[in-house]
Design a protein around this motif. Structure first.
Motif, PDB file in Angstrom:
ATOM      1  N   ALA A  10     -10.139  23.446  -3.228  1.00  0.00           N
ATOM      2  CA  ALA A  10     -10.107  23.753  -4.659  1.00  0.00           C
ATOM      3  C   ALA A  10     -11.450  24.314  -5.117  1.00  0.00           C
ATOM      4  CB  ALA A  10      -9.749  22.504  -5.453  1.00  0.00           C
ATOM      5  N   LYS A  11     -12.556  23.761  -4.608  1.00  0.00           N
ATOM      6  CA  LYS A  11     -13.881  24.269  -4.974  1.00  0.00           C
ATOM      7  C   LYS A  11     -14.076  25.692  -4.459  1.00  0.00           C
ATOM      8  CE  LYS A  11     -16.992  21.391  -3.571  1.00  0.00           C
ATOM      9  NZ  LYS A  11     -17.920  20.320  -3.187  1.00  0.00           N
ATOM     10  N   THR A  12     -13.615  25.964  -3.262  1.00  0.00           N
ATOM     11  CA  THR A  12     -13.805  27.273  -2.652  1.00  0.00           C
ATOM     12  C   THR A  12     -12.959  28.344  -3.327  1.00  0.00           C
ATOM     13  OG1 THR A  12     -14.244  26.197  -0.539  1.00  0.00           O
ATOM     14  CG2 THR A  12     -13.704  28.540  -0.472  1.00  0.00           C
ATOM     15  N   HIS A  13     -11.735  28.004  -3.727  1.00  0.00           N
ATOM     16  CA  HIS A  13     -10.771  28.978  -4.247  1.00  0.00           C
ATOM     17  C   HIS A  13     -10.394  28.706  -5.697  1.00  0.00           C
ATOM     18  CE1 HIS A  13     -10.248  30.431  -0.169  1.00  0.00           C
ATOM     19  NE2 HIS A  13     -10.076  29.178   0.229  1.00  0.00           N
ATOM     20  N   LEU A  14     -11.326  28.175  -6.486  1.00  0.00           N
ATOM     21  CA  LEU A  14     -10.999  27.748  -7.842  1.00  0.00           C
ATOM     22  C   LEU A  14     -10.429  28.877  -8.697  1.00  0.00           C
ATOM     23  CD1 LEU A  14     -10.917  25.476  -9.900  1.00  0.00           C
ATOM     24  CD2 LEU A  14     -13.261  26.080 -10.544  1.00  0.00           C
ATOM     25  N   SER A  15     -11.041  30.047  -8.675  1.00  0.00           N
ATOM     26  CA  SER A  15     -10.552  31.159  -9.510  1.00  0.00           C
ATOM     27  C   SER A  15      -9.126  31.537  -9.151  1.00  0.00           C
ATOM     28  CB  SER A  15     -11.470  32.370  -9.364  1.00  0.00           C
ATOM     29  OG  SER A  15     -12.735  32.085  -9.890  1.00  0.00           O
ATOM     30  N   GLU A  16      -8.840  31.640  -7.866  1.00  0.00           N
ATOM     31  CA  GLU A  16      -7.489  31.989  -7.412  1.00  0.00           C
ATOM     32  C   GLU A  16      -6.480  30.914  -7.810  1.00  0.00           C
ATOM     33  OE1 GLU A  16      -5.056  31.859  -3.242  1.00  0.00           O
ATOM     34  OE2 GLU A  16      -7.133  32.561  -3.147  1.00  0.00           O
ATOM     35  N   LEU A  17      -6.860  29.649  -7.640  1.00  0.00           N
ATOM     36  CA  LEU A  17      -5.956  28.556  -7.982  1.00  0.00           C
ATOM     37  C   LEU A  17      -5.686  28.511  -9.481  1.00  0.00           C
ATOM     38  CD1 LEU A  17      -7.384  25.813  -5.608  1.00  0.00           C
ATOM     39  CD2 LEU A  17      -5.191  26.997  -5.380  1.00  0.00           C
ATOM     40  N   LEU A  18      -6.724  28.762 -10.293  1.00  0.00           N
ATOM     41  CA  LEU A  18      -6.518  28.765 -11.744  1.00  0.00           C
ATOM     42  C   LEU A  18      -5.619  29.924 -12.178  1.00  0.00           C
ATOM     43  CD1 LEU A  18     -10.005  27.709 -13.113  1.00  0.00           C
ATOM     44  CD2 LEU A  18      -7.901  26.356 -12.992  1.00  0.00           C
ATOM     45  N   ALA A  19      -5.709  31.059 -11.496  1.00  0.00           N
ATOM     46  CA  ALA A  19      -4.813  32.175 -11.803  1.00  0.00           C
ATOM     47  C   ALA A  19      -3.368  31.780 -11.518  1.00  0.00           C
ATOM     48  CB  ALA A  19      -5.206  33.403 -10.998  1.00  0.00           C
ATOM     49  N   ARG A  20      -3.160  31.038 -10.444  1.00  0.00           N
ATOM     50  CA  ARG A  20      -1.801  30.583 -10.115  1.00  0.00           C
ATOM     51  C   ARG A  20      -1.303  29.574 -11.142  1.00  0.00           C
ATOM     52  NH1 ARG A  20      -2.451  29.314  -3.785  1.00  0.00           N
ATOM     53  NH2 ARG A  20      -0.528  28.170  -4.162  1.00  0.00           N
ATOM     54  N   VAL A  21      -2.207  28.711 -11.626  1.00  0.00           N
ATOM     55  CA  VAL A  21      -1.836  27.741 -12.664  1.00  0.00           C
ATOM     56  C   VAL A  21      -1.464  28.479 -13.946  1.00  0.00           C
ATOM     57  CG1 VAL A  21      -2.738  25.912 -14.162  1.00  0.00           C
ATOM     58  CG2 VAL A  21      -3.126  25.820 -11.690  1.00  0.00           C
ATOM     59  N   GLU A  22      -2.238  29.496 -14.309  1.00  0.00           N
ATOM     60  CA  GLU A  22      -1.929  30.288 -15.508  1.00  0.00           C
ATOM     61  C   GLU A  22      -0.566  30.945 -15.396  1.00  0.00           C
ATOM     62  OE1 GLU A  22      -5.894  31.961 -17.573  1.00  0.00           O
ATOM     63  OE2 GLU A  22      -5.473  32.776 -15.590  1.00  0.00           O
ATOM     64  N   ALA A  23      -0.152  31.269 -14.177  1.00  0.00           N
ATOM     65  CA  ALA A  23       1.154  31.895 -13.952  1.00  0.00           C
ATOM     66  C   ALA A  23       2.292  30.878 -13.984  1.00  0.00           C
ATOM     67  CB  ALA A  23       1.146  32.635 -12.619  1.00  0.00           C
ATOM     68  N   GLY A  24       1.954  29.583 -14.144  1.00  0.00           N
ATOM     69  CA  GLY A  24       3.002  28.576 -14.285  1.00  0.00           C
ATOM     70  C   GLY A  24       3.100  27.578 -13.155  1.00  0.00           C
ATOM     71  N   GLU A  25       2.291  27.712 -12.132  1.00  0.00           N
ATOM     72  CA  GLU A  25       2.343  26.800 -10.989  1.00  0.00           C
ATOM     73  C   GLU A  25       1.540  25.538 -11.298  1.00  0.00           C
ATOM     74  OE1 GLU A  25       1.136  27.090  -6.272  1.00  0.00           O
ATOM     75  OE2 GLU A  25       1.572  28.914  -7.391  1.00  0.00           O
ATOM     76  N   ASP A  26       2.003  24.382 -10.869  1.00  0.00           N
ATOM     77  CA  ASP A  26       1.251  23.139 -11.013  1.00  0.00           C
ATOM     78  C   ASP A  26       0.410  22.928  -9.766  1.00  0.00           C
ATOM     79  OD1 ASP A  26       2.295  22.619 -13.464  1.00  0.00           O
ATOM     80  OD2 ASP A  26       3.617  21.007 -12.827  1.00  0.00           O
ATOM     81  N   LEU A  27      -0.689  22.200  -9.913  1.00  0.00           N
ATOM     82  CA  LEU A  27      -1.624  22.001  -8.816  1.00  0.00           C
ATOM     83  C   LEU A  27      -2.006  20.533  -8.755  1.00  0.00           C
ATOM     84  CD1 LEU A  27      -3.564  23.382  -6.737  1.00  0.00           C
ATOM     85  CD2 LEU A  27      -5.190  23.598  -8.608  1.00  0.00           C
ATOM     86  N   ILE A  28      -1.921  19.947  -7.574  1.00  0.00           N
ATOM     87  CA  ILE A  28      -2.377  18.581  -7.338  1.00  0.00           C
ATOM     88  C   ILE A  28      -3.608  18.685  -6.443  1.00  0.00           C
ATOM     89  CG2 ILE A  28      -1.829  16.323  -6.332  1.00  0.00           C
ATOM     90  CD1 ILE A  28      -0.052  16.915  -8.692  1.00  0.00           C
ATOM     91  N   ALA A  37      -6.093  14.537  -9.167  1.00  0.00           N
ATOM     92  CA  ALA A  37      -5.956  15.324 -10.392  1.00  0.00           C
ATOM     93  C   ALA A  37      -4.682  16.149 -10.349  1.00  0.00           C
ATOM     94  CB  ALA A  37      -7.158  16.248 -10.571  1.00  0.00           C
ATOM     95  N   HIS A  38      -4.109  16.333 -11.526  1.00  0.00           N
ATOM     96  CA  HIS A  38      -2.938  17.193 -11.693  1.00  0.00           C
ATOM     97  C   HIS A  38      -3.345  18.283 -12.672  1.00  0.00           C
ATOM     98  CE1 HIS A  38       1.356  17.736 -13.431  1.00  0.00           C
ATOM     99  NE2 HIS A  38       1.092  18.645 -12.525  1.00  0.00           N
ATOM    100  N   VAL A  39      -3.360  19.524 -12.200  1.00  0.00           N
ATOM    101  CA  VAL A  39      -3.768  20.651 -13.040  1.00  0.00           C
ATOM    102  C   VAL A  39      -2.512  21.412 -13.431  1.00  0.00           C
ATOM    103  CG1 VAL A  39      -5.195  22.723 -13.197  1.00  0.00           C
ATOM    104  CG2 VAL A  39      -5.936  20.802 -11.767  1.00  0.00           C
ATOM    105  N   THR A  40      -2.327  21.614 -14.730  1.00  0.00           N
ATOM    106  CA  THR A  40      -1.161  22.325 -15.232  1.00  0.00           C
ATOM    107  C   THR A  40      -1.593  23.267 -16.346  1.00  0.00           C
ATOM    108  OG1 THR A  40       1.094  22.050 -16.035  1.00  0.00           O
ATOM    109  CG2 THR A  40      -0.538  20.555 -16.931  1.00  0.00           C
ATOM    110  N   ARG A  41      -0.784  24.244 -16.615  1.00  0.00           N
ATOM    111  CA  ARG A  41      -1.086  25.256 -17.619  1.00  0.00           C
ATOM    112  C   ARG A  41      -1.056  24.661 -19.017  1.00  0.00           C
ATOM    113  NH1 ARG A  41       3.025  29.540 -19.530  1.00  0.00           N
ATOM    114  NH2 ARG A  41       1.738  30.844 -20.819  1.00  0.00           N
ATOM    115  N   VAL A  42      -2.004  25.066 -19.828  1.00  0.00           N
ATOM    116  CA  VAL A  42      -2.022  24.681 -21.236  1.00  0.00           C
ATOM    117  C   VAL A  42      -1.215  25.721 -21.991  1.00  0.00           C
ATOM    118  CG1 VAL A  42      -3.475  24.366 -23.267  1.00  0.00           C
ATOM    119  CG2 VAL A  42      -4.265  23.568 -21.030  1.00  0.00           C
TER     120      VAL A  42
END
Length: 79
Positions: A10-28, A37-42
């Protein structure tokens, strides 16, 4: 869809992972195998307004059900 990643990834690929979250994907995010942590789109207010507009438009196109039709759907498969 939910994706699980370790903290180091997550630290290495944070920008890419956040782009996927913005597109609607959830992240654990996990530490080892333990989720931390559970990361989800606001959702923005405009997203909700758009959704409500779509639902209202769909309801206007729908034909109303008669009481008999509603009861037949409820009772379908009961006989």
């Amino acid at each position: 869809m939910t994706t699980t990643v370790k903290i180091s990834e997550a630290k290495t690929h944070l920008s890419e992972l956040l782009a996927r979250v913005e597109a609607g994907e959830d992240l654990i995010i996990t530490r080892g195998n333990d989720p931390v942590a559970h990361v989800t789109r606001v959702r923005k207010q405009s997203d909700m307004q758009l959704l409500l507009a779509e639902v209202k438009a769909a309801r206007l196109k729908a034909t109303p059900l008669s009481h008999e039709e509603l009861l037949s759907w409820r009772d379908e498969g009961r006989r």
